[in-house]
Design an enzyme around this catalytic site. Structure first.
Site, PDB file in Angstrom:
ATOM      1  N   SER A 179     -20.956  -3.483   4.577  1.00 33.47           N
ATOM      2  CA  SER A 179     -19.721  -4.146   4.995  1.00 33.47           C
ATOM      3  C   SER A 179     -19.997  -5.528   5.569  1.00 33.47           C
ATOM      4  CB  SER A 179     -18.997  -3.284   6.022  1.00 33.47           C
ATOM      5  OG  SER A 179     -19.878  -2.899   7.039  1.00 33.47           O
TER       6      SER A 179
ATOM      7  N   GLU B 276     -15.134  -6.287  -3.353  1.00 32.28           N
ATOM      8  CA  GLU B 276     -15.642  -7.626  -3.004  1.00 32.28           C
ATOM      9  C   GLU B 276     -17.070  -7.698  -3.559  1.00 32.28           C
ATOM     10  OE1 GLU B 276     -15.958  -8.196   1.273  1.00 32.28           O
ATOM     11  OE2 GLU B 276     -15.192 -10.236   1.111  1.00 32.28           O
TER      12      GLU B 276
ATOM     13  N   ASN C 137     -14.357  -8.803   5.959  1.00 29.78           N
ATOM     14  CA  ASN C 137     -14.554  -8.353   7.337  1.00 29.78           C
ATOM     15  C   ASN C 137     -14.611  -9.495   8.337  1.00 29.78           C
ATOM     16  OD1 ASN C 137     -14.350  -5.579   7.226  1.00 29.78           O
ATOM     17  ND2 ASN C 137     -16.398  -5.389   6.342  1.00 29.78           N
TER      18      ASN C 137
HETATM   19  N1  3HC Z   1      -7.874  10.137  -2.591  1.00 30.00           N
HETATM   20  C1  3HC Z   1      -6.923  10.027  -3.534  1.00 30.00           C
HETATM   21  N2  3HC Z   1      -5.688   9.550  -3.282  1.00 30.00           N
HETATM   22  C2  3HC Z   1      -5.402   9.208  -2.007  1.00 30.00           C
HETATM   23  C3  3HC Z   1      -6.345   9.283  -0.963  1.00 30.00           C
HETATM   24  C4  3HC Z   1      -7.634   9.777  -1.295  1.00 30.00           C
HETATM   25  N3  3HC Z   1      -8.605   9.872  -0.400  1.00 30.00           N
HETATM   26  N4  3HC Z   1      -5.770   8.828   0.179  1.00 30.00           N
HETATM   27  C5  3HC Z   1      -4.512   8.472  -0.129  1.00 30.00           C
HETATM   28  N5  3HC Z   1      -4.292   8.687  -1.453  1.00 30.00           N
HETATM   29  C6  3HC Z   1      -3.078   8.361  -2.223  1.00 30.00           C
HETATM   30  C7  3HC Z   1      -1.937   9.275  -1.905  1.00 30.00           C
HETATM   31  O1  3HC Z   1      -1.983  10.422  -2.725  1.00 30.00           O
HETATM   32  C8  3HC Z   1      -0.738   8.386  -2.208  1.00 30.00           C
HETATM   33  O2  3HC Z   1      -0.489   8.339  -3.601  1.00 30.00           O
HETATM   34  P1  3HC Z   1       0.970   7.934  -4.209  1.00 30.00           P
HETATM   35  O3  3HC Z   1       1.187   6.484  -3.876  1.00 30.00           O
HETATM   36  O4  3HC Z   1       0.856   8.170  -5.667  1.00 30.00           O
HETATM   37  O5  3HC Z   1       1.963   8.829  -3.520  1.00 30.00           O
HETATM   38  C9  3HC Z   1      -1.207   7.024  -1.784  1.00 30.00           C
HETATM   39  O6  3HC Z   1      -2.632   7.066  -1.810  1.00 30.00           O
HETATM   40  C10 3HC Z   1      -0.732   6.688  -0.395  1.00 30.00           C
HETATM   41  O7  3HC Z   1      -1.178   7.705   0.505  1.00 30.00           O
HETATM   42  P2  3HC Z   1      -0.235   8.453   1.576  1.00 30.00           P
HETATM   43  O8  3HC Z   1       1.172   8.532   1.064  1.00 30.00           O
HETATM   44  O9  3HC Z   1      -0.907   9.715   1.993  1.00 30.00           O
HETATM   45  O10 3HC Z   1      -0.313   7.559   2.862  1.00 30.00           O
HETATM   46  P3  3HC Z   1       0.109   6.075   3.070  1.00 30.00           P
HETATM   47  O11 3HC Z   1       1.228   5.653   2.197  1.00 30.00           O
HETATM   48  O12 3HC Z   1       0.256   5.987   4.541  1.00 30.00           O
HETATM   49  O13 3HC Z   1      -1.182   5.264   2.607  1.00 30.00           O
HETATM   50  C11 3HC Z   1      -3.293   4.273   2.962  1.00 30.00           C
HETATM   51  C12 3HC Z   1      -2.440   5.523   3.140  1.00 30.00           C
HETATM   52  C13 3HC Z   1      -3.532   4.054   1.476  1.00 30.00           C
HETATM   53  C14 3HC Z   1      -4.602   4.548   3.663  1.00 30.00           C
HETATM   54  C15 3HC Z   1      -2.510   3.065   3.563  1.00 30.00           C
HETATM   55  O14 3HC Z   1      -2.132   3.351   4.890  1.00 30.00           O
HETATM   56  C16 3HC Z   1      -3.319   1.788   3.557  1.00 30.00           C
HETATM   57  O15 3HC Z   1      -3.399   1.081   2.560  1.00 30.00           O
HETATM   58  N6  3HC Z   1      -3.952   1.462   4.715  1.00 30.00           N
HETATM   59  C17 3HC Z   1      -4.781   0.286   4.871  1.00 30.00           C
HETATM   60  C18 3HC Z   1      -6.140   0.605   4.317  1.00 30.00           C
HETATM   61  C19 3HC Z   1      -7.080  -0.570   4.449  1.00 30.00           C
HETATM   62  O16 3HC Z   1      -6.762  -1.643   4.952  1.00 30.00           O
HETATM   63  N7  3HC Z   1      -8.321  -0.358   3.992  1.00 30.00           N
HETATM   64  C20 3HC Z   1      -9.360  -1.338   4.102  1.00 30.00           C
HETATM   65  C21 3HC Z   1     -10.181  -1.004   5.295  1.00 30.00           C
HETATM   66  S1  3HC Z   1     -11.471  -2.175   5.532  1.00 30.00           S
HETATM   67  C22 3HC Z   1     -12.727  -1.609   4.633  1.00 30.00           C
HETATM   68  O17 3HC Z   1     -12.702  -0.539   4.062  1.00 30.00           O
HETATM   69  C23 3HC Z   1     -13.943  -2.466   4.610  1.00 30.00           C
HETATM   70  C24 3HC Z   1     -15.071  -1.875   5.410  1.00 30.00           C
HETATM   71  O18 3HC Z   1     -16.204  -2.665   5.215  1.00 30.00           O
HETATM   72  C25 3HC Z   1     -14.802  -1.780   6.876  1.00 30.00           C
END
Ligand code: 3HC
Length: 283
Positions: free
Chosen positions: A119, A152, A190
């Site tokens: 990251s 990325e 990040n």
């Molecule tokens: N596997 C498969 N599908 C999944 C899943 C998983 N682990 N988690 C969620 N999903 C799917 C759900 O089934 C749903 O599908 P649909 O749109 O067809 O209904 C969709 O994703 C949305 O999930 P939920 O309805 O359960 O929940 P939300 O609508 O609240 O979405 C989230 C959850 C996708 C996590 C959303 O809140 C989000 O985008 N959050 C921000 C995530 C983010 O910013 N990530 C980057 C983090 S930084 C990083 O990773 C970098 C590192 O270096 C730190």
């Protein structure tokens, strides 16, 4: 270069997500960790994620069986000898990554690309632990990997355009959108994200608003899918602290100093969703 076989090192939340999308894309996939238990947990997480997709009718039950069948668990690095691409996704400690990359360099065939999902650690520094720095690259997936579109792609100093093109093609085959950047501390993602999360943690420390209040303001006001504190819990507070450390060391700028609250949560072992407690509690 054609990639057919991929090995993922680390079966944690990022590693198992990467193994899942690799197998979904049809690649023969190995998923490695240091114990049977950790690899089993990774396989269980993948099965759970695929179950969600079956329930939402994005894939069939037969697809799920076929995807799982393409993933072979491994507790040694030996399968690297059969791979065209290895993607490392272990803890953010340079000493551990250095050992893994020098071992992979010995085991993997000469043509194989060695990628890191780090990251924030420098790709050029990781590459220096191998005899093939031109084939070392950053492939930074976002959490949750099966859902997030971005990869990325971080070019180290020596990374060749052919290696970048191959990794971009693999990311696209996985259904992702690759975006390139240079090898600077925190890369693009990040460097921006951690400043926002840390600022929210400072606000919580200062009692500016409740955790729920801070998150609601950012969700409702900025249209973010989750607030910065909930996102910190998803990423892992230990990872957030580690990335801020890399930014502080890399730029020497006090704007990256972590909130004292973040340090005490990490010291307490309240690391977020993965430990059941972080800024919020998870049942
Ligand atoms: N596997 C498969 N599908 C999944 C899943 C998983 N682990 N988690 C969620 N999903 C799917 C759900 O089934 C749903 O599908 P649909 O749109 O067809 O209904 C969709 O994703 C949305 O999930 P939920 O309805 O359960 O929940 P939300 O609508 O609240 O979405 C989230 C959850 C996708 C996590 C959303 O809140 C989000 O985008 N959050 C921000 C995530 C983010 O910013 N990530 C980057 C983090 S930084 C990083 O990773 C970098 C590192 O270096 C730190």
């Amino acid at each position: 270069m054609e990639v057919k076989t991929i090995m993922v090192i680390g079966a944690g939340q990022m590693g198992n997500g990467i193994a899942q999308v690799a197998a979904q894309a049809g690649y023969t996939t190995f998923m490695n960790d240091i114990s049977e238990d950790l690899v089993d947990r990774g396989m269980t997480a993948i099965a759970g994620s695929l179950d969600r997709m079956v329930k939402k009718e994005k894939i069939t039950a037969d697809d799920k069986t076929a995807i799982l069948g393409r993933i072979t668990p491994a507790v040694t690095l030996d399968p690297a000898s059969e791979c065209d691409l290895v993607i490392e996704a272990v803890v953010e400690k340079m000493s551990i990554k250095a050992d893994i990359f020098s071992a992979l360099d010995r085991l993997a065939p000469g043509h194989a690309i060695l990628a890191s999902n780090t990251s924030s650690l420098p790709i050029t520094g990781i590459a220096a632990h191998t005899g093939r720095p031109e084939k070392v690259i950053g492939m930074h997936f976002m959490n949750p990997v099966p859902v997030m579109k971005l990869v990325e792609v971080i070019n180290g100093l020596a990374t060749t355009p052919e290696v970048t093109a191959t990794v971009r093609a693999v990311a696209e085959a996985m259904g992702k959108i690759p975006v390139e950047c240079r090898d600077v501390p925190g890369f693009v993602s990040n460097r921006v994200l951690m400043v926002m999360i840390n600022e929210a943690l400072w606000e919580l420390y200062e009692g500016v608003a409740t955790a729920e209040g801070i998150d609601q303001i950012m969700k409702l006001g900025m249209n973010h899918p989750m607030g910065p504190l909930a996102l910190a819990d998803l990423i892992g507070l230990d990872t957030v602290l580690a990335i801020l450390g890399v930014l502080q060391d890399g730029y020497g700028d006090p704007k990256y100093r972590p909130s004292p609250l973040l340090k005490s949560y990490v010291a307490a072992g309240w690391l977020g969703r993965k430990t059941g407690r972080g800024i919020y509690e998870y049942k």
